[in-house]
Design a protein around this motif. Structure first.
Motif: not given
Length: 267
Positions: A154-172
């Motif tokens: 989609g062009g919004l995420i550059d995989p070569g730069k730091p990113v924050a991945v949020l997994l909030m109240a979903m892994l359970h």
């Protein structure tokens, strides 16, 4: 003849989107109800009230989870300088969304929301139509490579730069997602961050947790609470930040039997 006054059920039926089963409780809509939202149906409200009956503090817990998320995003967009976020299991747009919090600190921040519910995605796209730095994609954590590919494409995420991945109240809501989360960690660039909040399993409230699990068995997702040590395994070798910076130690103690959250950085 007098005009017919629609019943609540009839009014609800009129606003049910195509393809949605309003009779089956949905975890995203239950969460929405807990937060005081309006995108929920009678079955969701009934399930939420059963949860509140088993865990009277759960409604406050949901709100504090939202507060934790906001504090994490503010820190990442501010002090940590993160400009790209992937929120997996985002659910329905509600108050203080990730992009709103991030943009209040860094207007150039880019956010990709991910959810496996197609109706949630359709709703989200409609609400975010005029937000060029925000996107929502349909994806499932069980296929992390596909999530990553879509976010990057989609062009919004550059995989070569730091990113924050949020997994909030979903892994359970997933029985054994350790390999999938490990794959996400592997794909994240050094200097990236992983944030997780998760329902905890404790012996002192095992009966109440059992009731909670039973409620979710009748929804669109089962429930898999975990111990804090089991939750921390999701972070692998990432370096933990001090949780007190994002939620007070008082609240951590008060809600220890309900949930735990953490933020960690990839070396």
């Amino acid at each position: 003849m007098g005009e017919h006054t629609p019943t609540e059920g009839e009014r609800e039926a009129e606003r049910v989107p195509t393809g949605v089963d309003s009779k089956v409780p949905n975890v995203a809509r239950i969460y929405d109800y807990m937060l005081g939202g309006k995108d929920n149906f009678a079955a969701d409200r009934e399930a939420a009230e059963q949860i509140i009956k088993a865990f009277p503090e759960s409604r406050d817990g949901v709100r504090h989870n939202r507060e934790f998320l906001g504090n994490v995003v503010r820190h990442l967009a501010g002090e940590a300088g993160i400009r790209q976020f992937i929120d997996i299991g985002a659910g329905l747009p509600t108050q203080s969304n990730v992009h709103e919090v991030a943009h209040s600190i860094a207007p150039d921040a880019r956010v990709v929301y991910v959810d496996n519910d197609p109706v949630v995605c359709v709703h989200g796209r409609a609400l975010l139509a005029n937000s060029p730095t925000v996107a929502i994609v349909e994806g499932d954590l069980l296929r992390p490579e596909e999530i990553w590919e879509q976010a990057v494409a989609g062009g919004l995420i550059d995989p070569g730069k730091p990113v924050a991945v949020l997994l909030m109240a979903m892994l359970h809501f997933i029985p054994d997602p350790y390999d999938q989360v490990a794959k996400l960690r592997e794909m994240m660039a050094p200097g990236s961050y992983l944030a997780i909040s998760h329902m905890t399993a404790g012996e002192s409230r095992s009966d109440d947790t059992g009731k909670l699990t039973e409620v979710y068995e009748h929804s669109n997702a089962a429930l898999f609470p975990r111990t804090v040590s089991e939750i921390k395994r999701f972070f692998g070798d990432f370096e933990f930040l001090d949780t007190d910076a994002f939620i007070s130690s008082h609240l951590q103690r008060e809600f220890a039997m309900l949930g735990w959250g953490g933020l960690a950085r990839k070396p």
